[in-house]
Design an enzyme around this catalytic site. Structure first.
Site: not given
Length: 553
Positions: A81, A122, A124, A195, A443, A469
């Site tokens: 993303d 991650c 999705k 992240c 997002e 996000s």
């Protein structure tokens, strides 16, 4: 021993042609006598959160074989993303969730697999895997690849969102130099993993564990740790056991599991995307879950964990403090019970959990905030609801009233912010970015980070029928339903209209009479679809509202 699903393709004289093909892959006769386990890997060297999965695949394979199963690996796609953010590529992020679920269903059913290990990480991909697990309903374990270490620069910790996206705004505001920005971009992400804060990837990893679909500790063990490899091995071994136990996802992901997931989500202050994803997973699990339940539980469960973006802590801090088992231990009196893939009930896991740092995982008597991390707003601008990460909104901005500046795309709004064309006291409206209108419900980290980086987070608000996000902070309200493309009230507002955001009373109101809204609706015309062909065009025709999880019908 109970008949296996895989017997359909390997037992009896009629299956000699099928066995011939299986032998051609290198299997022996003994391999055909064991449970067939699909290892679904979302490995991608394009995605930092997935780049380390090759090693985890090997540990899962070894675990499956140690448990007495026969492993098979196949892949599903992954999108980062962060890399897709801020341009047209983000339109594919949410729709990827459906592709992941459909791909897993297709291969698992076509090959009559007995069980699944879903290797994910991650944003999705994890909900897509959970949706597939609920839909296919064969013994399944979710194993995530783990969070990234924090970066370091001049003696301070760095995180991806604050020290790249928001730093860009600080550069444009003249607060830092290009040289400093270059240093930050090199140091913010020091290696593989999802992240570092409670963005969507880590929020969903935590909820997969709470739902009972991952082994305890799976959500927070760092991507670079030996513990992550050990969890992969144990997950592979354990899936063979739950095949023999006939333990199915719909026996685990019951209504009580989703209620617990919402409770933990509120205590964590996770991404607003969790609302979309839990609704979609519940839909596949045949569990009735409503948007209003999130707000009901938000009033009951306080905010106990304050990681970035709203706080100053990182996933590595939550891991050291006791992880999700520690948080479950803190909440155990509030939790319902149900089985998990670990062979223990969630209450047992909660009892065994320990907290090693009460500043990271606070107790119920000393929360960061008295209410949960997410609030659901309703009103004349959002008759079917909108969501906000209230734990990342300052007290000053929890009630905000102003005139709107309307933009029909993310790019228009971001440009206006960076060009100083947004004034103090205004509410930015970004519309036609919903599931159908986007299409794909992008997002929008670019405009929200621009607002923070330009020093406007205490001066303006932002509302949209798109998404934010998990890294977003500030007064940003998303998921407004009905969306603009469906003629919702957000499609009818004009520059200068007055809007009230009142998070404490859960209101989102436009100061227009019902008669004025009806008059505007009569002259409103649906915008032509932005995408005319391909997957997104089909997605736009089939996707449902955000208030129901944006699932395909």
């Amino acid at each position: 021993m109970n008949p296996r699903r895989s017997d359909e393709i390997k037992k009896g004289v009629e299956r000699a042609p099928h066995r011939a093909l299986l032998y051609s892959t290198g299997l022996g006769k003994g391999d055909l006598e064991r449970s067939f386990v699909g290892i679904i890997s979302s490995f991608s060297s394009l995605v930092p959160g997935h780049a380390g999965m090759r090693e985890l695949e090997r540990f899962i394979e070894k675990g499956v074989e140690a448990g007495g199963g026969t492993p098979f690996i196949f892949g599903v796609p992954a999108i980062c993303d962060g890399i897709a953010m801020g341009h047209g590529g983000m339109r594919y992020s949410l729709p990827l969730r459906e592709l992941v679920a459909d791909s897993i269903e297709s291969v698992a059913q076509a090959h009559c697999l007995d069980g699944l290990i879903l290797l994910t990480n991650c944003d999705k991909i994890t909900p897509g895997c959970l949706m597939a697990a609920a839909r296919v309903n064969i013994p399944t374990i979710i194993i995530t690849a783990g969070p990234m270490l924090s970066g370091r620069y001049q003696g301070r910790k760095l995180s991806y969102v604050r020290d790249t996206w928001e730093a860009l705004g600080r550069l444009k505001a003249g607060e830092i130099t290009e040289e400093e920005l270059t240093s930050l971009e090199k140091e913010a992400c020091p290696g593989i993993g999802s992240c570092q804060g409670l963005y969507t990837a880590n929020s969903m990893a935590c909820l997969a564990e709470v739902l009972g679909m991952s082994l305890p500790g799976s959500a927070t063990a760092l991507a670079v740790s030996a513990k992550r490899c050990q969890l992969a091995y144990e997950s592979g071994k354990r899936v063979v056991a739950i095949i023999e136990e006939d333990l199915f996802p719909r026996q685990i992901m019951v209504k009580e599991a989703f209620e617990n997931a919402v409770r933990v989500d509120m205590a964590l202050g996770g991404s607003t995307n969790t609302v979309l994803h839990l609704l979609a997973i519940a839909y596949e699990a045949k569990v009735e879950l409503s948007l209003s339940l999130f707000d009901e539980i938000s009033h009951q469960i306080p905010h106990l964990v304050n990681l970035r973006p709203g706080g100053e802590n990182f996933m590595e801090d939550l891991e050291e403090a006791g992880g999700i088992p520690g948080l479950l231990n803190t909440l155990q009196e509030c939790l319902a019970d149900y089985p998990t893939v670990a062979g223990k009930s969630v209450k047992r896991i909660a009892e065994e959990g320990r907290v090693y740092n009460r500043e990271i995982i606070r107790d119920l008597a000393h929360p960061y905030h008295k209410e949960g991390g997410i609030a659901v707003l309703y009103g004349s601008l959002a008759p079917e609801g909108a969501v906000v990460k209230q734990s990342a909104v300052s007290e000053k901005m929890r009630r905000f009233e102003g005139k709107v500046r309307v933009f029909d795309s993310e790019e228009e709004a971001t440009g206006a912010i960076y060009q100083d064309r947004v004034n103090e006291g205004e509410i930015i409206v970004i519309r036609y970015e919903g599931p159908k209108g986007g299409p794909g419900m992008r997002e929008m980290l670019s405009p929200t980070s621009a607002v923070v980086g330009m020093g406007l987070s205490q001066k303006v608000a932002l509302i949209t029928d798109g998404r934010f996000s998990g890294g977003t902070r500030g007064p940003c309200i998303g998921h407004i339903s009905p969306e603009a493309q469906e003629g919702g009230p957000i499609a009818l507002v004009k520059d200068g209209d007055e809007v009230l955001i009142d998070i404490p009373t859960r209101r989102l109101e436009v100061n227009l009479s019902s008669e004025e809204l009806e008059e505007r609706k009569r002259s409103w015309q649906r915008s032509p679809s932005k995408i005319k062909e391909g997957y997104l065009a089909r997605y736009s025709r089939m996707v449902g509202p955000a208030s129901q999880g944006a699932v395909l019908s």
